[in-house]
Motif scaffolding. Structure first.
Motif, PDB file in Angstrom:
ATOM      1  N   LEU A  57      42.486  27.795  39.559  1.00 29.40           N
ATOM      2  CA  LEU A  57      42.243  29.066  39.991  1.00 29.40           C
ATOM      3  C   LEU A  57      42.334  29.428  41.659  1.00 29.40           C
ATOM      4  CD1 LEU A  57      39.389  30.118  37.427  1.00 29.40           C
ATOM      5  CD2 LEU A  57      41.524  31.391  37.816  1.00 29.40           C
ATOM      6  N   TYR A  82      42.233  36.584  41.432  1.00 28.23           N
ATOM      7  CA  TYR A  82      42.753  35.167  41.411  1.00 28.23           C
ATOM      8  C   TYR A  82      43.859  34.883  40.681  1.00 28.23           C
ATOM      9  CZ  TYR A  82      37.732  33.709  42.542  1.00 28.23           C
ATOM     10  OH  TYR A  82      36.480  33.310  43.143  1.00 28.23           O
ATOM     11  N   ALA A 116      42.925  32.667  26.398  1.00 25.23           N
ATOM     12  CA  ALA A 116      43.345  34.151  26.501  1.00 25.23           C
ATOM     13  C   ALA A 116      41.940  34.962  26.930  1.00 25.23           C
ATOM     14  CB  ALA A 116      44.079  34.591  25.278  1.00 25.23           C
ATOM     15  N   GLU A 117      41.147  34.093  27.357  1.00 24.77           N
ATOM     16  CA  GLU A 117      40.087  34.896  28.005  1.00 24.77           C
ATOM     17  C   GLU A 117      39.745  34.431  29.391  1.00 24.77           C
ATOM     18  OE1 GLU A 117      37.574  34.627  23.815  1.00 24.77           O
ATOM     19  OE2 GLU A 117      36.387  34.164  25.796  1.00 24.77           O
ATOM     20  N   GLY A 118      39.013  35.294  30.128  1.00 19.40           N
ATOM     21  CA  GLY A 118      38.415  34.978  31.491  1.00 19.40           C
ATOM     22  C   GLY A 118      37.731  33.790  31.589  1.00 19.40           C
ATOM     23  N   PRO A 119      37.439  33.101  32.477  1.00 24.87           N
ATOM     24  CA  PRO A 119      36.337  32.004  32.739  1.00 24.87           C
ATOM     25  C   PRO A 119      35.040  32.660  32.581  1.00 24.87           C
ATOM     26  CG  PRO A 119      37.873  31.765  34.252  1.00 24.87           C
ATOM     27  CD  PRO A 119      38.179  33.336  33.655  1.00 24.87           C
ATOM     28  N   PHE A 160      34.469  37.443  35.015  1.00 22.81           N
ATOM     29  CA  PHE A 160      35.668  37.441  35.070  1.00 22.81           C
ATOM     30  C   PHE A 160      36.207  38.473  34.061  1.00 22.81           C
ATOM     31  CE2 PHE A 160      37.632  34.148  37.948  1.00 22.81           C
ATOM     32  CZ  PHE A 160      36.268  33.271  38.248  1.00 22.81           C
ATOM     33  N   GLY A 161      37.536  39.044  34.456  1.00 21.01           N
ATOM     34  CA  GLY A 161      37.913  39.845  33.518  1.00 21.01           C
ATOM     35  C   GLY A 161      38.852  39.086  32.633  1.00 21.01           C
ATOM     36  N   PRO A 162      39.569  39.684  31.546  1.00 15.19           N
ATOM     37  CA  PRO A 162      40.373  39.096  30.425  1.00 15.19           C
ATOM     38  C   PRO A 162      41.716  38.396  31.167  1.00 15.19           C
ATOM     39  CG  PRO A 162      40.470  41.450  30.093  1.00 15.19           C
ATOM     40  CD  PRO A 162      39.577  41.169  31.328  1.00 15.19           C
ATOM     41  N   GLN A 182      30.166  34.560  38.911  1.00 11.27           N
ATOM     42  CA  GLN A 182      31.446  35.549  39.096  1.00 11.27           C
ATOM     43  C   GLN A 182      31.508  36.025  37.573  1.00 11.27           C
ATOM     44  OE1 GLN A 182      34.444  34.529  41.360  1.00 11.27           O
ATOM     45  NE2 GLN A 182      33.149  34.317  43.267  1.00 11.27           N
ATOM     46  N   PHE A 189      38.409  26.247  43.465  1.00  9.28           N
ATOM     47  CA  PHE A 189      38.170  25.903  42.225  1.00  9.28           C
ATOM     48  C   PHE A 189      38.951  24.595  42.073  1.00  9.28           C
ATOM     49  CE2 PHE A 189      36.389  29.175  39.447  1.00  9.28           C
ATOM     50  CZ  PHE A 189      35.983  30.157  40.311  1.00  9.28           C
ATOM     51  N   PHE A 238      43.389  36.982  37.372  1.00 10.02           N
ATOM     52  CA  PHE A 238      42.267  37.238  36.953  1.00 10.02           C
ATOM     53  C   PHE A 238      41.443  38.117  38.051  1.00 10.02           C
ATOM     54  CE2 PHE A 238      41.579  35.141  32.986  1.00 10.02           C
ATOM     55  CZ  PHE A 238      42.523  34.175  33.033  1.00 10.02           C
ATOM     56  N   GLN A 256      45.983  31.967  38.263  1.00 12.45           N
ATOM     57  CA  GLN A 256      45.796  30.698  37.502  1.00 12.45           C
ATOM     58  C   GLN A 256      47.041  30.083  37.173  1.00 12.45           C
ATOM     59  OE1 GLN A 256      44.320  30.442  33.770  1.00 12.45           O
ATOM     60  NE2 GLN A 256      43.993  28.291  33.839  1.00 12.45           N
ATOM     61  N   TYR A 287      32.530  26.331  35.059  1.00 12.43           N
ATOM     62  CA  TYR A 287      32.959  27.647  34.296  1.00 12.43           C
ATOM     63  C   TYR A 287      33.757  27.024  33.255  1.00 12.43           C
ATOM     64  CZ  TYR A 287      32.074  31.240  37.793  1.00 12.43           C
ATOM     65  OH  TYR A 287      31.581  32.205  38.677  1.00 12.43           O
ATOM     66  N   TYR A 334      37.246  40.153  43.403  1.00 11.82           N
ATOM     67  CA  TYR A 334      37.799  39.150  43.633  1.00 11.82           C
ATOM     68  C   TYR A 334      39.208  39.137  42.938  1.00 11.82           C
ATOM     69  CZ  TYR A 334      33.349  37.213  45.213  1.00 11.82           C
ATOM     70  OH  TYR A 334      32.161  37.073  45.713  1.00 11.82           O
TER      71      TYR A 334
END
Lengths: 112, 113
Positions: B43, B35, A41-44, B104-106, B102, A102, B90, B37, A36, B33
């Motif tokens: 994660l 997670y 400031a963003e998701g993976p 992922f959201g922000p 997957q 991860f 996340f 970080q 990934y 899911y």
């Protein structure tokens, strides 16, 4: 106990050269691996995956290599571009589970 | 981009207070899911859901609970927040079992003082 390890927290590469990001794992039951990319400031976002029945998978500039005997995978980016600057995570999963483990991530900086 | 949103995006709260984070999807994906970080840990999976009312624990579930009463929403609750739960959270969704990816959201940045 970190089952998926990315031992290099950061890497700098010149634009146009190859970037090689490494990932080691300890659990021989892992059979599916993903990479990934994450911007601040963003998701993976998903990049590329590989199953343990393969030793290589390519997608454009990105290639993932898997060495099962060494429990090691690597992501090659050729040629590297400034937009590739991000944090890269590898992840692994075992059969029969929904869970991904991860790594800690490697921050790649591509210098223009 | 997959339709996945998280709310709130930022929250500051005090130790001992309850906190609920919401993940909402418009993709009708079965799997969801949560997670967290943290620096040096990457994660880590907190909880996941494989269907409405079907949830299970991840690696770091202590101090967290989840609920999924409908396909589109997955709630993460910290019953009594602690400073060790300061993190970026996340949510992720995927359409199939062991999906190739997957989405992922922000993320939600939570600070517990």
């Amino acid at each position: 106990d970190q089952q998926v390890k990315q031992n290099s927290p950061s890497l700098s590469v010149q634009e146009g050269r190859i970037s090689i990001l490494n990932c080691d794992y300890t659990n021989s039951m892992f059979d599916y691996f993903l990479w990934y990319k994450k911007y601040p400031a963003e998701g993976p976002t998903f990049l590329i995956s590989i199953s343990s029945i393969k030793d290589k998978n390519e997608d454009g500039r990105f290639t993932v290599f898997l060495n099962k005997s060494a429990k090691h995978l690597s992501l090659h980016i050729v040629p590297s571009q400034p937009g590739d600057s991000a944090v890269y995570f590898c992840a692994a999963s075992r059969p029969g589970t929904y869970k991904y483990i991860f790594g800690t991530g490697t921050r790649l900086k591509v210098l223009a | 981009d997959a339709g996945i949103t998280q709310s709130p995006r930022h929250k500051v709260t005090e130790t001992g207070t309850p906190v609920t984070l919401r993940c909402h999807q418009t993709e009708n994906h079965r799997y969801m899911y949560w997670y967290r970080q943290d620096p040096g840990h990457g994660l880590r999976l907190i909880h996941y859901s494989y269907g409405v009312k079907d949830t299970d624990k991840g690696e770091v579930s202590d101090g967290y609970s989840v609920s999924r009463s409908k396909t589109e929403d997955f709630l993460l609750t910290l019953e009594s927040a602690t400073s060790s739960q300061t993190s970026v959270y996340f949510c992720a969704i995927s359409p199939t079992f062991r999906s190739d990816e997957q989405f992922f959201g922000p993320g939600t940045r939570l600070t517990v003082l």
